[in-house]
Design a protein around this motif. Structure first.
Motif, PDB file in Angstrom:
ATOM      1  N   ALA A 147     -12.954  50.828  93.628  1.00  0.00           N
ATOM      2  CA  ALA A 147     -13.900  49.844  93.107  1.00  0.00           C
ATOM      3  C   ALA A 147     -13.545  49.432  91.687  1.00  0.00           C
ATOM      4  O   ALA A 147     -13.719  48.277  91.296  1.00  0.00           O
ATOM      5  N   CYS A 148     -13.027  50.385  90.916  1.00  0.00           N
ATOM      6  CA  CYS A 148     -12.675  50.104  89.520  1.00  0.00           C
ATOM      7  C   CYS A 148     -11.247  49.585  89.379  1.00  0.00           C
ATOM      8  O   CYS A 148     -10.807  49.292  88.256  1.00  0.00           O
ATOM      9  N   GLY A 149     -10.509  49.507  90.481  1.00  0.00           N
ATOM     10  CA  GLY A 149      -9.148  48.995  90.421  1.00  0.00           C
ATOM     11  C   GLY A 149      -8.090  50.021  90.064  1.00  0.00           C
ATOM     12  O   GLY A 149      -6.938  49.661  89.813  1.00  0.00           O
ATOM     13  N   ASP A 150      -8.461  51.303  90.060  1.00  0.00           N
ATOM     14  CA  ASP A 150      -7.485  52.357  89.767  1.00  0.00           C
ATOM     15  C   ASP A 150      -6.900  52.856  91.084  1.00  0.00           C
ATOM     16  O   ASP A 150      -7.240  53.932  91.579  1.00  0.00           O
ATOM     17  N   PHE A 151      -6.001  52.084  91.649  1.00  0.00           N
ATOM     18  CA  PHE A 151      -5.468  52.374  92.972  1.00  0.00           C
ATOM     19  C   PHE A 151      -4.583  53.625  93.013  1.00  0.00           C
ATOM     20  O   PHE A 151      -4.646  54.387  93.981  1.00  0.00           O
ATOM     21  N   PRO A 152      -3.771  53.875  91.984  1.00  0.00           N
ATOM     22  CA  PRO A 152      -2.997  55.129  91.997  1.00  0.00           C
ATOM     23  C   PRO A 152      -3.890  56.362  92.052  1.00  0.00           C
ATOM     24  O   PRO A 152      -3.578  57.343  92.741  1.00  0.00           O
ATOM     25  N   LEU A 288     -13.699  40.850 106.880  1.00  0.00           N
ATOM     26  CA  LEU A 288     -14.025  39.437 107.060  1.00  0.00           C
ATOM     27  C   LEU A 288     -13.711  38.648 105.781  1.00  0.00           C
ATOM     28  O   LEU A 288     -13.153  37.542 105.849  1.00  0.00           O
ATOM     29  N   ALA A 289     -14.026  39.212 104.637  1.00  0.00           N
ATOM     30  CA  ALA A 289     -13.733  38.528 103.372  1.00  0.00           C
ATOM     31  C   ALA A 289     -12.235  38.293 103.221  1.00  0.00           C
ATOM     32  O   ALA A 289     -11.795  37.203 102.834  1.00  0.00           O
ATOM     33  N   LEU A 305     -19.552  37.748  99.663  1.00  0.00           N
ATOM     34  CA  LEU A 305     -19.583  38.872  98.727  1.00  0.00           C
ATOM     35  C   LEU A 305     -20.433  38.594  97.491  1.00  0.00           C
ATOM     36  O   LEU A 305     -20.413  39.389  96.539  1.00  0.00           O
ATOM     37  N   HIS A 306     -21.167  37.493  97.498  1.00  0.00           N
ATOM     38  CA  HIS A 306     -21.915  37.085  96.312  1.00  0.00           C
ATOM     39  C   HIS A 306     -22.867  38.183  95.832  1.00  0.00           C
ATOM     40  O   HIS A 306     -22.963  38.465  94.626  1.00  0.00           O
ATOM     41  N   ASP A 307     -23.577  38.800  96.758  1.00  0.00           N
ATOM     42  CA  ASP A 307     -24.542  39.827  96.363  1.00  0.00           C
ATOM     43  C   ASP A 307     -23.841  40.986  95.660  1.00  0.00           C
ATOM     44  O   ASP A 307     -24.321  41.504  94.655  1.00  0.00           O
ATOM     45  N   ARG A 308     -22.684  41.373  96.186  1.00  0.00           N
ATOM     46  CA  ARG A 308     -21.955  42.486  95.592  1.00  0.00           C
ATOM     47  C   ARG A 308     -21.382  42.130  94.226  1.00  0.00           C
ATOM     48  O   ARG A 308     -21.443  42.925  93.281  1.00  0.00           O
ATOM     49  N   THR A 309     -20.833  40.946  94.096  1.00  0.00           N
ATOM     50  CA  THR A 309     -20.184  40.583  92.823  1.00  0.00           C
ATOM     51  C   THR A 309     -21.194  40.247  91.729  1.00  0.00           C
ATOM     52  O   THR A 309     -20.843  40.245  90.547  1.00  0.00           O
ATOM     53  N   THR A 310     -22.432  39.981  92.110  1.00  0.00           N
ATOM     54  CA  THR A 310     -23.438  39.641  91.096  1.00  0.00           C
ATOM     55  C   THR A 310     -24.360  40.816  90.760  1.00  0.00           C
ATOM     56  O   THR A 310     -25.053  40.764  89.740  1.00  0.00           O
ATOM     57  N   TYR A 317     -12.639  45.626  92.946  1.00  0.00           N
ATOM     58  CA  TYR A 317     -12.211  45.606  94.349  1.00  0.00           C
ATOM     59  C   TYR A 317     -12.631  44.296  95.020  1.00  0.00           C
ATOM     60  O   TYR A 317     -11.831  43.651  95.705  1.00  0.00           O
ATOM     61  N   GLU A 318     -13.881  43.896  94.820  1.00  0.00           N
ATOM     62  CA  GLU A 318     -14.349  42.644  95.415  1.00  0.00           C
ATOM     63  C   GLU A 318     -13.573  41.449  94.863  1.00  0.00           C
ATOM     64  O   GLU A 318     -13.250  40.511  95.606  1.00  0.00           O
ATOM     65  N   ASP A 319     -13.261  41.483  93.567  1.00  0.00           N
ATOM     66  CA  ASP A 319     -12.469  40.401  92.980  1.00  0.00           C
ATOM     67  C   ASP A 319     -11.093  40.315  93.645  1.00  0.00           C
ATOM     68  O   ASP A 319     -10.567  39.216  93.888  1.00  0.00           O
ATOM     69  N   ARG A 320     -10.509  41.470  93.933  1.00  0.00           N
ATOM     70  CA  ARG A 320      -9.200  41.493  94.606  1.00  0.00           C
ATOM     71  C   ARG A 320      -9.307  40.957  96.030  1.00  0.00           C
ATOM     72  O   ARG A 320      -8.394  40.295  96.523  1.00  0.00           O
ATOM     73  N   LEU A 321     -10.409  41.269  96.699  1.00  0.00           N
ATOM     74  CA  LEU A 321     -10.598  40.751  98.054  1.00  0.00           C
ATOM     75  C   LEU A 321     -10.653  39.230  98.066  1.00  0.00           C
ATOM     76  O   LEU A 321     -10.200  38.586  99.017  1.00  0.00           O
ATOM     77  N   LEU A 322     -11.199  38.653  97.002  1.00  0.00           N
ATOM     78  CA  LEU A 322     -11.361  37.207  96.937  1.00  0.00           C
ATOM     79  C   LEU A 322     -10.137  36.496  96.379  1.00  0.00           C
ATOM     80  O   LEU A 322     -10.102  35.267  96.334  1.00  0.00           O
TER      81      LEU A 322
END
Length: 334
Positions: A147-152, A288-289, A305-310, A317-322
């Motif tokens: 979620a925080c973008g720390d994939f390693p 689906l996104a 994903l609007h509810d999640r990103t807001t 993570y959601e930003d990467r999905l989009l």
């Protein structure tokens, strides 16, 4: 207890209603309140939630087991802030409550909490590495890293904390990584997954089978075969809910996002019949996104994903999905 261990969930739920009338707020009976949600029936689930609230009120705010269970219920209802408060209340009363720390992890996922929350999980786990919840909470910590973008860090946690037998949690981690173009952690052995599916209990439960489908990962042909098996199954949940989910997984791996979009867009509330809890089913929405973006429908993906990103404080993570897909060897060369 007898009925619950034999997966007679409706009978267990029916019995609990009378049991709590005779023995209000009985903590031992509270251990099997999950029977209501395990019935796979919305009416039973609502009845279980109401019974949980009633018994927690009887028990009172100083009863840490009931506060822990109520926190879990609130998290599953999507009431993250209430769940967070109740979990904190239970942990203040009993810091080693596994149910409360698990509910806290769910609440923080819903709220998009930051790395400090992962630090609390790590501290809790270090205090007792043999805790029965250790591997599952380590999986939650991996999700927080994603979620925080720390994939390693997510890969490190999956590879060090999850056993080979934790097929579902490993697969759920890897599928999320793959959706945002990241290198997965150690993959499941395809032969092992095939053996699990072929075993007598391989398709006994919808959610277990769904996890095995995720574990197939990029084996497109295996996913198509499983989708056909589910579609031909006489059980409604397999035919009407699982098959329409597994088929799009196959389409995504086959680089046919439009086909995946068409299938998943019509799923609606049937997704809940897959089982599991919100954080586990969320991966269907993630898929689906990703498919919408890959099909060029960025506006629909953003609305999904609007509810999640807001509402989530951290949503890398959601930003990467989009975002447009980035090949794994470019996005994360290490």
């Amino acid at each position: 207890m007898f009925l619950h261990t034999r997966q007679q969930y409706r009978l267990t739920a029916d019995h609990l209603v009378g049991h709590f009338t005779r023995w209000p707020a009985d903590e031992l009976a509270g251990l099997v309140l999950g029977a209501f949600s395990s019935c796979g029936d919305a009416a039973y689930r609502a009845q279980g939630d109401a019974l949980m609230e009633q018994q927690a009120a009887v028990a009172g705010p100083e009863n840490w087991p009931w506060m822990s269970w109520l926190a879990s219920t609130r998290a599953e209802q999507g009431r993250g802030r209430e769940a967070h408060g109740l979990a904190g209340q239970a942990l203040a009363l009993h810091p080693r409550s596994g149910v409360a720390v698990h509910a806290l992890a769910h609440a923080e996922h819903e709220l998009g909490a930051d790395r400090a929350c992962t630090g609390f999980l790590d501290q809790w786990l270090r205090a007792d590495p043999q805790a029965v919840q250790s591997r599952h909470l380590s999986w939650h910590a991996a999700l927080r890293s994603i979620a925080c973008g720390d994939f390693p860090d997510a890969r490190r946690r999956a590879d060090t904390a999850l056993a080979r037998t934790d097929v579902g949690m490993r697969a759920a981690t890897n599928w999320r990584l793959l959706l945002v173009g990241q290198t997965p952690a150690g993959r499941s052995d395809p032969d092992q997954v095939r053996e699990l599916l072929a075993a007598p209990g391989g398709m006994a439960e919808v959610f277990h089978t769904f996890n095995l489908a995720l574990a197939v990962e990029s084996a497109t042909d295996d996913l198509y075969v499983l989708a056909r098996r589910a579609a031909a199954d006489e059980r409604p949940d397999f035919r009407d809910a699982l098959a329409p989910v597994v088929q799009p997984l196959a389409e995504v791996t086959a680089d046919r996002p439009r086909a995946a979009v068409d299938l998943l867009s019509n799923l609606g509330e049937k997704a809940e019949r897959i089982g599991g809890v919100r954080v586990e089913r969320e991966i269907i929405q993630d898929t689906l996104a990703r498919a919408l973006v890959d099909a060029g429908e960025h506006v629909r993906a953003a609305a999904l994903l609007h509810d999640r990103t807001t509402t989530r404080r951290h949503h890398t993570y959601e930003d990467r999905l989009l975002a447009a897909r980035i090949p794994a060897n470019v996005a994360d060369p290490h």
